[in-house]
Scaffold this active site. Sequence first.
Site, PDB file in Angstrom:
ATOM      1  N   ASP A  26     -12.782  22.327  46.550  1.00 40.67           N
ATOM      2  CA  ASP A  26     -11.996  22.019  45.352  1.00 40.67           C
ATOM      3  C   ASP A  26     -10.491  22.051  45.650  1.00 40.67           C
ATOM      4  O   ASP A  26     -10.070  22.130  46.801  1.00 40.67           O
ATOM      5  CB  ASP A  26     -12.384  22.945  44.205  1.00 40.67           C
ATOM      6  CG  ASP A  26     -11.933  24.392  44.402  1.00 40.67           C
ATOM      7  OD1 ASP A  26     -11.199  24.690  45.364  1.00 40.67           O
ATOM      8  OD2 ASP A  26     -12.335  25.232  43.576  1.00 40.67           O
ATOM      9  N   SER A  27      -9.689  22.015  44.607  1.00 36.06           N
ATOM     10  CA  SER A  27      -8.234  21.994  44.732  1.00 36.06           C
ATOM     11  C   SER A  27      -7.686  23.209  45.479  1.00 36.06           C
ATOM     12  O   SER A  27      -6.633  23.138  46.102  1.00 36.06           O
ATOM     13  CB  SER A  27      -7.587  21.926  43.343  1.00 36.06           C
ATOM     14  OG  SER A  27      -8.057  20.806  42.643  1.00 36.06           O
ATOM     15  N   HIS A  56      -4.582  14.714  42.097  1.00 41.61           N
ATOM     16  CA  HIS A  56      -4.004  15.373  40.921  1.00 41.61           C
ATOM     17  C   HIS A  56      -2.922  14.455  40.361  1.00 41.61           C
ATOM     18  O   HIS A  56      -1.966  14.121  41.057  1.00 41.61           O
ATOM     19  CB  HIS A  56      -3.429  16.727  41.307  1.00 41.61           C
ATOM     20  CG  HIS A  56      -4.474  17.649  41.839  1.00 41.61           C
ATOM     21  ND1 HIS A  56      -4.922  17.577  43.144  1.00 41.61           N
ATOM     22  CD2 HIS A  56      -5.180  18.639  41.242  1.00 41.61           C
ATOM     23  CE1 HIS A  56      -5.856  18.489  43.339  1.00 41.61           C
ATOM     24  NE2 HIS A  56      -6.043  19.146  42.195  1.00 41.61           N
TER      25      HIS A  56
END
Length: 189
Positions: free
Chosen positions: A104-105, A61
């Site tokens: 995922d995140s 990110h």
Amino acid sequence: MKTKSTLLLSTLLGGLTLSAAQAGTLADGVANTWHTFSGNVSQTWNEPQTVDLYVPAITWHNRWTYDKEKTDRYNERPWGAGGGISRYDEKGNWNGIYLMAFKDSYNKWEPIGGYGWEKTWRPLNDPDFHLGLGYTAGVTMRDNWNYIPIPLVLPLASVGYGPASFQMTYIPGTYNNGNVFFAWVRWQF
């Protein structure tokens, strides 16, 4: 002698005629692009040269676009795997069809599948070393979007040696959303 309104009308009609010609050229360009795209997908599906293993490697990110408290909570190790088929065309460019699932995140499963294309360069005397730059078009589904299919078109780049490639993309976004570097290893058999 032409009046101002006649001059204005002929200028507008001339602009519309030019726009119609441009629209025809644009439509032809879209049709040609679609024909090339669908032909490449079809040929890759029907005449694959390799079977590929995909192993997600990193989700990063962008720290310039996220608050630290958010990035501290996000998963950046996208455990998962995938598979696909691929081929190199007559110009030496890579074409691939893939399906992959990864964490995922939010540490939830995210599937993604689609088609990728890369213009491929071999800049060294060693023909096994290659670089690629292109795009991927596909569909993904996320837990935080209730697994609704989301279409995507993203940039694609790679560096590789022989059957192994490190492929990557960047998902653009806004502050605290998107702006993610995602990369994986692709091994061709």
